[in-house]
Design a protein around this motif. Structure first.
Motif, short mmCIF file in Angstrom:
data_model
loop_
_atom_site.label_atom_id
_atom_site.label_comp_id
_atom_site.label_asym_id
_atom_site.label_seq_id
_atom_site.Cartn_x
_atom_site.Cartn_y
_atom_site.Cartn_z
N ALA A 139 -3.15 -26.97 85.08
CA ALA A 139 -3.24 -28.33 85.85
C ALA A 139 -5.10 -28.92 85.32
O ALA A 139 -5.34 -28.05 85.41
N ASP A 140 -4.60 -30.41 84.23
CA ASP A 140 -5.96 -30.14 84.42
C ASP A 140 -6.85 -30.49 82.90
O ASP A 140 -8.02 -29.44 83.35
N ILE A 141 -5.83 -29.15 82.39
CA ILE A 141 -6.57 -27.90 81.20
C ILE A 141 -8.23 -28.81 80.63
O ILE A 141 -8.95 -28.04 79.98
N ASN A 142 -8.59 -30.45 80.27
CA ASN A 142 -9.21 -30.39 80.22
C ASN A 142 -10.66 -31.30 80.64
O ASN A 142 -11.67 -31.47 80.18
N HIS A 143 -10.15 -30.90 82.52
CA HIS A 143 -11.63 -31.73 82.94
C HIS A 143 -12.98 -30.25 82.68
O HIS A 143 -12.54 -29.26 82.91
N GLY A 144 -13.88 -30.61 83.01
CA GLY A 144 -14.91 -30.30 83.04
C GLY A 144 -15.76 -30.46 81.27
O GLY A 144 -15.41 -30.62 80.37
N GLN A 145 -17.19 -30.26 81.40
CA GLN A 145 -18.34 -30.03 79.88
C GLN A 145 -17.77 -28.55 79.34
O GLN A 145 -18.82 -27.70 79.93
N ASP A 146 -18.05 -28.17 78.22
CA ASP A 146 -18.94 -27.45 77.74
C ASP A 146 -18.10 -26.04 78.78
O ASP A 146 -16.80 -26.37 78.51
N ASP A 147 -19.16 -25.56 78.86
CA ASP A 147 -18.06 -24.14 79.20
C ASP A 147 -17.87 -24.17 80.29
O ASP A 147 -16.96 -23.49 81.00
N ALA A 148 -17.98 -25.24 81.48
CA ALA A 148 -17.31 -25.83 82.41
C ALA A 148 -15.74 -26.48 82.51
O ALA A 148 -15.17 -26.29 83.15
N GLN A 153 -12.38 -21.95 81.13
CA GLN A 153 -12.33 -20.90 82.61
C GLN A 153 -11.54 -20.19 82.57
O GLN A 153 -11.01 -18.96 82.57
N PHE A 154 -9.93 -20.67 82.38
CA PHE A 154 -8.40 -20.27 81.58
C PHE A 154 -8.84 -19.06 81.30
O PHE A 154 -7.84 -18.10 81.19
N CYS A 155 -8.95 -19.41 79.72
CA CYS A 155 -9.26 -17.98 78.46
C CYS A 155 -10.06 -16.94 79.64
O CYS A 155 -9.83 -15.95 78.65
N ASN A 156 -11.76 -17.58 79.69
CA ASN A 156 -12.29 -16.12 80.27
C ASN A 156 -11.12 -15.09 81.25
O ASN A 156 -11.59 -13.95 81.48
N ARG A 212 -18.01 -20.39 68.28
CA ARG A 212 -18.74 -19.79 70.31
C ARG A 212 -18.65 -21.32 71.20
O ARG A 212 -18.94 -21.15 71.54
N GLN A 213 -18.42 -22.82 69.99
CA GLN A 213 -17.93 -24.19 70.32
C GLN A 213 -17.40 -23.68 71.33
O GLN A 213 -16.21 -24.65 72.03
N TYR A 214 -16.21 -23.40 70.98
CA TYR A 214 -14.43 -23.09 71.85
C TYR A 214 -14.64 -22.43 72.15
O TYR A 214 -13.75 -22.39 73.08
N GLY A 215 -15.67 -21.91 72.93
CA GLY A 215 -15.88 -20.76 74.57
C GLY A 215 -16.53 -19.55 74.46
O GLY A 215 -16.32 -19.09 73.52
N VAL A 315 -2.85 -31.25 75.31
CA VAL A 315 -3.23 -30.55 74.32
C VAL A 315 -4.76 -30.00 74.71
O VAL A 315 -5.04 -30.60 75.37
N CYS A 316 -4.98 -28.25 74.26
CA CYS A 316 -5.87 -28.06 75.01
C CYS A 316 -7.80 -28.04 74.79
O CYS A 316 -8.72 -28.18 75.15
N ARG A 317 -7.66 -29.19 73.69
CA ARG A 317 -8.16 -29.70 73.02
C ARG A 317 -7.93 -31.20 73.14
O ARG A 317 -7.54 -32.05 73.03
N ARG A 318 -9.25 -31.65 74.31
CA ARG A 318 -8.97 -33.10 74.25
C ARG A 318 -8.62 -34.37 73.10
O ARG A 318 -8.00 -35.78 73.28
N GLU A 319 -9.63 -34.29 71.83
CA GLU A 319 -9.20 -34.77 70.94
C GLU A 319 -7.95 -34.64 70.39
O GLU A 319 -7.23 -36.03 69.38
N LEU A 320 -7.02 -33.83 70.73
CA LEU A 320 -5.81 -33.53 69.92
C LEU A 320 -5.14 -34.50 70.69
O LEU A 320 -4.57 -34.47 72.11
N LEU A 321 -3.53 -35.18 69.78
CA LEU A 321 -2.78 -35.98 70.50
C LEU A 321 -1.23 -35.57 70.82
O LEU A 321 -0.29 -35.23 71.42
#
Length: 330
Positions: A139-148, A153-156, A212-215, A315-321
């Motif tokens: 749910a809401d996969i793209n909510h939150g900014q940066d590491d949040a 968080q799912f990947c962690n 690192r920018q991807y988590g 999609v897991c990256r918000r810029e991907l459609l």
């Protein structure tokens, strides 16, 4: 990893890959058929069943009524539940699924950790312990900014729950955001008694080498997985990523074309036949419902006759459609 120089040959004596098809049918009909390992309905309108082999996926289909996705094997199938894990097994194949309410585990990271801990323990005790393919719906996969961001968080949590279970190589995988109002994490997998052959895309950096920018925790998945007998390729969620960067931000047509180019690169690397046919079921996840007709039109032109399930998913990256996964049989 599969080597591009090897000529693809179906390996005798190894397990034939499950047959994955889409069909207009009620769950009780397909679940009563011999060899049904798993069946999936899509969206709020899908029927319910207490059979462990049935899963209602929290993604709405843009085509109504939505078909059922069916996995079948050439063997008698047993089934059951163990803790939070629902499972079925037959002929050397295993389906296992977990659904957890995030609220019971303090959020997505805790739910992911718990889900993967339970799956690791369950699968690790089975003869069918070679995990080949995983699907994650969040749910809401793209909510939150940066590491949040919730996907990070799912990947962690996934990494914490798995420990070193995939130390010898990652399975193919998909991670897509759903829009169900309940924050339920859905994970299911396909495992086998035999190992598969992981395939990477030469156009893309392997996911575990992302910068690192991807988590804090890199996504852990192979781009595709050849089944043990090399008779089918299970393709991970594939989008318009070149190297490690997203391409063509804001351009739906260009992203879809780049995605199809990546799919062809995977087929070539795996020594699979080029293109997709009527026996190659695909799922296409579309972020914005307004884009669904255009995606459908392009896929009808580029992939005539190919069964495509068109789903509303982020999609897991918000810029991907748009993202595509699925199967290619030899």
């Amino acid at each position: 990893m599969a080597q591009a120089s090897e000529h693809l040959q179906v390996q005798p004596g190894l397990l034939r890959a499950p047959r994955v098809t889409y069909r207009m049918a009620a769950p009780q009909t397909v679940l009563a058929e011999p060899g049904t390992l798993a069946a999936f309905g899509f969206g709020a309108g899908a029927s319910d069943s207490d059979d462990p082999r049935w899963l209602r996926v929290a993604l709405e289909c843009f085509d109504a009524p939505a078909p059922v996705e069916l996995w079948q094997v050439d063997a008698e199938v047993s089934r059951g539940c163990e803790g939070a894990v629902r499972w079925s097994a037959g002929g050397g194949w295993l389906f296992a699924a977990v659904e957890l309410d995030e609220a019971d585990f303090g959020g997505i990271e805790g739910a992911s950790r718990q889900a993967y801990t339970e799956l690791r323990r369950f699968v690790g005790a089975r003869d069918e312990s070679c995990v080949l393919r995983i699907w994650n719906y969040i749910a809401d996969i793209n909510h939150g900014q940066d590491d949040a961001e919730r996907y990070k968080q799912f990947c962690n949590g996934r990494a914490a729950g798995l420990g070193d279970f995939f130390a010898h190589g990652f399975p193919a995988a998909t991670a897509i955001g759903h829009h169900d109002r309940r924050r339920v994490l859905q994970i299911y997998l396909l495992a086998s008694i035999d190992t598969g052959h992981a395939v990477e895309n030469p156009r893309q950096v392997s996911a575990w080498h992302y910068p690192r920018q991807y988590g804090r925790t890199s996504p852990g998945f192979a781009r595709a997985m050849l089944m043990p007998a090399r008779d089918a390729l299970a393709i991970s969620g594939t989008a318009a990523v070149v190297g490690y960067a997203s391409a063509h931000e804001g351009d739906l047509d260009a992203q879809l074309n780049e995605t199809l180019t990546n799919l062809e690169a995977l087929l070539a690397t795996a020594d699979m036949p080029a293109g997709f046919d009527t026996l190659s079921p695909l799922k296409t996840y579309v972020r914005h419902p307004v884009d669904a007709p255009r995606v459908r039109d392009i896929l009808h032109q580029r992939l005539p006759g190919v069964p495509v399930l068109l789903l509303h998913g982020d999609v897991c990256r918000r810029e991907l459609l748009v993202e595509i996964d699925g199967w290619r049989y030899a």
